[in-house]
Motif scaffolding. Structure first.
Motif, PDB file in Angstrom:
ATOM      1  N   GLU A  67       1.051  -1.598   0.254  1.00 51.97           N
ATOM      2  CA  GLU A  67      -0.055  -0.115   0.092  1.00 51.97           C
ATOM      3  C   GLU A  67       0.802   1.210   0.153  1.00 51.97           C
ATOM      4  OE1 GLU A  67      -3.107   2.196   3.356  1.00 51.97           O
ATOM      5  OE2 GLU A  67      -2.781   0.066   3.491  1.00 51.97           O
ATOM      6  N   TRP A  68       2.373   0.897   0.806  1.00 53.35           N
ATOM      7  CA  TRP A  68       2.436   2.348   0.868  1.00 53.35           C
ATOM      8  C   TRP A  68       3.585   2.602  -0.560  1.00 53.35           C
ATOM      9  CZ3 TRP A  68       4.799   1.190   6.141  1.00 53.35           C
ATOM     10  CH2 TRP A  68       4.422   1.277   7.382  1.00 53.35           C
ATOM     11  N   GLN A  71       1.340   4.104  -3.050  1.00 55.64           N
ATOM     12  CA  GLN A  71       1.026   6.117  -2.667  1.00 55.64           C
ATOM     13  C   GLN A  71       1.873   6.052  -3.077  1.00 55.64           C
ATOM     14  OE1 GLN A  71       0.055   5.142   1.414  1.00 55.64           O
ATOM     15  NE2 GLN A  71      -2.228   4.716   1.385  1.00 55.64           N
ATOM     16  N   TRP A  75       2.059   9.803  -6.109  1.00 55.23           N
ATOM     17  CA  TRP A  75       2.183  11.043  -5.532  1.00 55.23           C
ATOM     18  C   TRP A  75       3.665  11.001  -6.687  1.00 55.23           C
ATOM     19  CZ3 TRP A  75       7.678  12.328  -4.319  1.00 55.23           C
ATOM     20  CH2 TRP A  75       7.141  14.189  -3.315  1.00 55.23           C
TER      21      TRP A  75
END
Length: 82
Positions: A67-68, A71, A75
């Motif tokens: 998930e990180w 993300q 970004w």
């Protein structure tokens, strides 16, 4: 030389982690749809922190790390104007 038997427990675990697959995809081979597997090495302290955070969020360390990364990639794409 005799081929080793497949690890059914490992295959079952990988199948549970993998997204829903079509008939042509399988966890028994190397195909996971359009996903790529990466190995991540963390220092012991970082690994423990990841485990704790994942437990607090009632998820696995692998899912939280994925998930990180997703993300961060999103970004980065926004920063580059994509």
């Amino acid at each position: 030389m005799e081929e080793p038997l497949p690890d059914e427990e490992l295959e079952s675990y990988l199948a549970a982690l993998a997204p829903e697959t079509t008939a042509a995809e399988t966890t028994a081979g190397t195909s996971f749809g359009n996903a790529q597997v990466y190995q991540l090495r963390l220092q012991l302290m970082a690994n423990e922190q990841l485990k704790e955070l994942a437990a607090e969020r009632q998820t696995s360390p692998q899912a939280l790390a994925t998930e990180w990364v997703m993300q961060r990639l999103e970004w980065e794409a926004r920063q580059r104007g994509f």
